[in-house]
Design a protein around this motif. Structure first.
Motif, PDB file in Angstrom:
ATOM      1  N   TRP A  42       8.654 -20.059 -37.858  1.00  0.00           N
ATOM      2  CA  TRP A  42       7.758 -19.442 -36.878  1.00  0.00           C
ATOM      3  C   TRP A  42       8.099 -17.971 -36.653  1.00  0.00           C
ATOM      4  CZ3 TRP A  42       4.513 -22.206 -33.005  1.00  0.00           C
ATOM      5  CH2 TRP A  42       4.173 -23.476 -33.445  1.00  0.00           C
ATOM      6  N   SER A  43       9.377 -17.603 -36.764  1.00  0.00           N
ATOM      7  CA  SER A  43       9.775 -16.217 -36.550  1.00  0.00           C
ATOM      8  C   SER A  43       9.049 -15.264 -37.494  1.00  0.00           C
ATOM      9  CB  SER A  43      11.291 -16.073 -36.698  1.00  0.00           C
ATOM     10  OG  SER A  43      11.671 -14.722 -36.616  1.00  0.00           O
ATOM     11  N   PRO A  44       9.074 -15.489 -38.811  1.00  0.00           N
ATOM     12  CA  PRO A  44       8.327 -14.578 -39.678  1.00  0.00           C
ATOM     13  C   PRO A  44       6.814 -14.700 -39.508  1.00  0.00           C
ATOM     14  CG  PRO A  44       9.367 -16.312 -40.977  1.00  0.00           C
ATOM     15  CD  PRO A  44       9.893 -16.428 -39.591  1.00  0.00           C
ATOM     16  N   VAL A  45       6.326 -15.896 -39.190  1.00  0.00           N
ATOM     17  CA  VAL A  45       4.881 -16.065 -38.971  1.00  0.00           C
ATOM     18  C   VAL A  45       4.430 -15.203 -37.790  1.00  0.00           C
ATOM     19  CG1 VAL A  45       3.088 -17.706 -38.261  1.00  0.00           C
ATOM     20  CG2 VAL A  45       4.711 -18.335 -40.055  1.00  0.00           C
ATOM     21  N   TYR A  46       5.177 -15.257 -36.706  1.00  0.00           N
ATOM     22  CA  TYR A  46       4.837 -14.428 -35.540  1.00  0.00           C
ATOM     23  C   TYR A  46       4.981 -12.936 -35.854  1.00  0.00           C
ATOM     24  CZ  TYR A  46       4.303 -18.298 -32.273  1.00  0.00           C
ATOM     25  OH  TYR A  46       3.853 -19.418 -31.614  1.00  0.00           O
ATOM     26  N   ALA A  47       5.987 -12.569 -36.638  1.00  0.00           N
ATOM     27  CA  ALA A  47       6.169 -11.156 -37.000  1.00  0.00           C
ATOM     28  C   ALA A  47       4.984 -10.657 -37.832  1.00  0.00           C
ATOM     29  CB  ALA A  47       7.476 -10.965 -37.771  1.00  0.00           C
ATOM     30  N   ILE A  48       4.541 -11.459 -38.791  1.00  0.00           N
ATOM     31  CA  ILE A  48       3.393 -11.071 -39.613  1.00  0.00           C
ATOM     32  C   ILE A  48       2.141 -10.987 -38.762  1.00  0.00           C
ATOM     33  CG2 ILE A  48       1.849 -11.854 -41.465  1.00  0.00           C
ATOM     34  CD1 ILE A  48       4.439 -13.033 -42.798  1.00  0.00           C
ATOM     35  N   SER A  49       1.911 -11.978 -37.933  1.00  0.00           N
ATOM     36  CA  SER A  49       0.733 -11.986 -37.073  1.00  0.00           C
ATOM     37  C   SER A  49       0.708 -10.781 -36.139  1.00  0.00           C
ATOM     38  CB  SER A  49       0.688 -13.282 -36.258  1.00  0.00           C
ATOM     39  OG  SER A  49      -0.422 -13.298 -35.403  1.00  0.00           O
ATOM     40  N   GLY A  50       1.834 -10.482 -35.535  1.00  0.00           N
ATOM     41  CA  GLY A  50       1.914  -9.335 -34.626  1.00  0.00           C
ATOM     42  C   GLY A  50       1.680  -8.019 -35.336  1.00  0.00           C
ATOM     43  N   THR A  51       2.226  -7.890 -36.535  1.00  0.00           N
ATOM     44  CA  THR A  51       2.021  -6.665 -37.313  1.00  0.00           C
ATOM     45  C   THR A  51       0.554  -6.498 -37.675  1.00  0.00           C
ATOM     46  OG1 THR A  51       4.264  -6.760 -38.186  1.00  0.00           O
ATOM     47  CG2 THR A  51       2.669  -5.430 -39.416  1.00  0.00           C
ATOM     48  N   LEU A  52      -0.079  -7.573 -38.083  1.00  0.00           N
ATOM     49  CA  LEU A  52      -1.503  -7.517 -38.408  1.00  0.00           C
ATOM     50  C   LEU A  52      -2.326  -7.128 -37.191  1.00  0.00           C
ATOM     51  CD1 LEU A  52      -1.806 -10.676 -40.682  1.00  0.00           C
ATOM     52  CD2 LEU A  52      -1.895  -8.282 -41.420  1.00  0.00           C
ATOM     53  N   ASP A  53      -2.017  -7.730 -36.058  1.00  0.00           N
ATOM     54  CA  ASP A  53      -2.755  -7.427 -34.826  1.00  0.00           C
ATOM     55  C   ASP A  53      -2.626  -5.964 -34.427  1.00  0.00           C
ATOM     56  OD1 ASP A  53      -3.565 -10.042 -34.714  1.00  0.00           O
ATOM     57  OD2 ASP A  53      -2.290 -10.595 -33.011  1.00  0.00           O
ATOM     58  N   LYS A  54      -1.460  -5.383 -34.639  1.00  0.00           N
ATOM     59  CA  LYS A  54      -1.254  -3.973 -34.294  1.00  0.00           C
ATOM     60  C   LYS A  54      -1.897  -3.030 -35.295  1.00  0.00           C
ATOM     61  CE  LYS A  54       3.216  -4.621 -33.723  1.00  0.00           C
ATOM     62  NZ  LYS A  54       4.635  -4.330 -33.573  1.00  0.00           N
ATOM     63  N   THR A  55      -2.103  -3.497 -36.519  1.00  0.00           N
ATOM     64  CA  THR A  55      -2.600  -2.651 -37.598  1.00  0.00           C
ATOM     65  C   THR A  55      -4.114  -2.653 -37.733  1.00  0.00           C
ATOM     66  OG1 THR A  55      -0.558  -3.091 -38.800  1.00  0.00           O
ATOM     67  CG2 THR A  55      -2.395  -2.228 -40.082  1.00  0.00           C
TER      68      THR A  55
END
Length: 110
Positions: A42-55
């Motif tokens: 879940w840690s990398p999944v949340y990191a990817i999701s958050g990065t996408l949301d910010k980008t």
């Protein structure tokens, strides 16, 4: 432990479609719990999701739905050669198509 960051490159369409899928499985259903049994993932999944949301500015646009469908159609066309071919399970499998991993990537995700 090596904590060196890596870079994942995606096209804007790939990032947009992935962002929508992650949102659906993470926040609109319990699908992620069924797919990801190890909570460490879940840690990398949340990191990817958050990065996408910010980008991605597209996720805040009033024409989100039509933009998303257009991005999906372009990705299907890139994968299948035509936008109308099926994406149902049992369809294209990169292990059997010889498609290189990361083909068509030009965006960047950190």
């Amino acid at each position: 432990m090596d904590e060196e960051a890596i870079t994942i490159r995606l096209t804007r369409d790939q990032a947009f479609v992935l962002s929508d899928w992650l949102y659906q499985v993470m926040f609109q259903s319990d699908d992620l719990k069924g797919i990801v049994h190890d909570r460490a993932v879940w840690s990398p999944v949340y990191a990817i999701s958050g990065t996408l949301d910010k980008t991605l500015s597209e996720i805040f646009m009033s024409d989100y739905g039509p933009r998303l469908e257009a991005a999906k159609e372009r990705l299907r066309a890139d994968l299948y050669g035509r936008a109308d071919e099926s994406t149902a399970p049992g369809g294209l499998d990169r292990r059997t198509t010889g498609a290189p991993d990361g083909a068509g990537n030009s965006g960047e995700l950190r």
